[in-house]
Motif scaffolding. Structure first.
Motif, short mmCIF file in Angstrom:
data_model
loop_
_atom_site.label_atom_id
_atom_site.label_comp_id
_atom_site.label_asym_id
_atom_site.label_seq_id
_atom_site.Cartn_x
_atom_site.Cartn_y
_atom_site.Cartn_z
N ASP A 162 90.42 39.24 55.22
CA ASP A 162 91.68 38.51 55.14
C ASP A 162 92.82 39.53 55.18
N TYR A 163 93.74 39.33 56.10
CA TYR A 163 94.90 40.21 56.25
C TYR A 163 96.16 39.40 55.94
N GLU A 164 97.30 40.06 55.98
CA GLU A 164 98.55 39.36 55.69
C GLU A 164 98.83 38.26 56.72
N TYR A 165 98.67 38.57 58.00
CA TYR A 165 99.00 37.62 59.06
C TYR A 165 97.79 37.04 59.78
N TRP A 166 96.62 37.61 59.58
CA TRP A 166 95.43 37.26 60.34
C TRP A 166 94.23 37.05 59.42
N VAL A 167 93.24 36.34 59.93
CA VAL A 167 91.90 36.31 59.32
C VAL A 167 90.90 36.75 60.38
N LEU A 168 89.91 37.49 59.93
CA LEU A 168 88.84 37.94 60.80
C LEU A 168 87.59 37.17 60.41
N LEU A 169 87.01 36.49 61.38
CA LEU A 169 85.87 35.61 61.13
C LEU A 169 84.67 36.04 61.97
#
Length: 146
Positions: A18-25
């Protein structure tokens, strides 16, 4: 914020980072071993409409993705595909590329498009328990590196 595109790719069960502007799935259907989806938390449906911070954060994310996937699946090339034909919110399919196959827990996944474009139609759905262990393995490389 969680938009429909993020939900479609299985959030929160598929969350790697989980990032500030993005999610990595972790992509539910694996085109090649370690296929990911990087999706914006924003409701933007055009890349140019993302906030400046989202664009800036991509530099950090791409470096982390490439280091972690290199360690996890030993890819030879990596493809970032921004297609947005079915799912409208800004997102990338991140496909590690390699000649031949990679194996995880006796499940062999071939790069059926090598050396050309990735064959998205060949994506494989793993047994749920194997999928979750692959997700945990990929997440470990962030813990070891970042």
């Amino acid at each position: 914020m969680v938009n429909d595109t993020i939900r479609k790719f299985g959030f929160p069960e598929t969350l790697v980072r989980d990032y500030e502007y993005w999610v990595l799935l972790l992509r539910p259907a694996q085109v090649t071993l370690g296929s990911l989806v990087l999706a914006t938390k924003d409701d933007a449906t055009a890349f140019g409409n993302l906030p400046a911070g989202a664009h800036a954060e991509l530099a950090r994310i791409s470096a982390e993705v490439e280091a972690a996937l290199s360690a996890a699946v030993d890819y030879q090339r990596i493809n970032y595909l921004m297609l947005m034909m079915v799912d409208p919110h800004v997102h990338f399919h991140i496909i590690p590329r390699y000649e031949g196959s990679r194996t995880f827990e006796n499940l062999e996944i071939w790069d059926k498009g090598w050396p050309g474009p990735p064959d998205l139609k060949s994506a494989e759905t793993m047994p749920e328990e194997v999928f979750h262990r692959l997700r945990q393995r990929i997440m470990q490389f962030w813990l070891l590196t970042y």
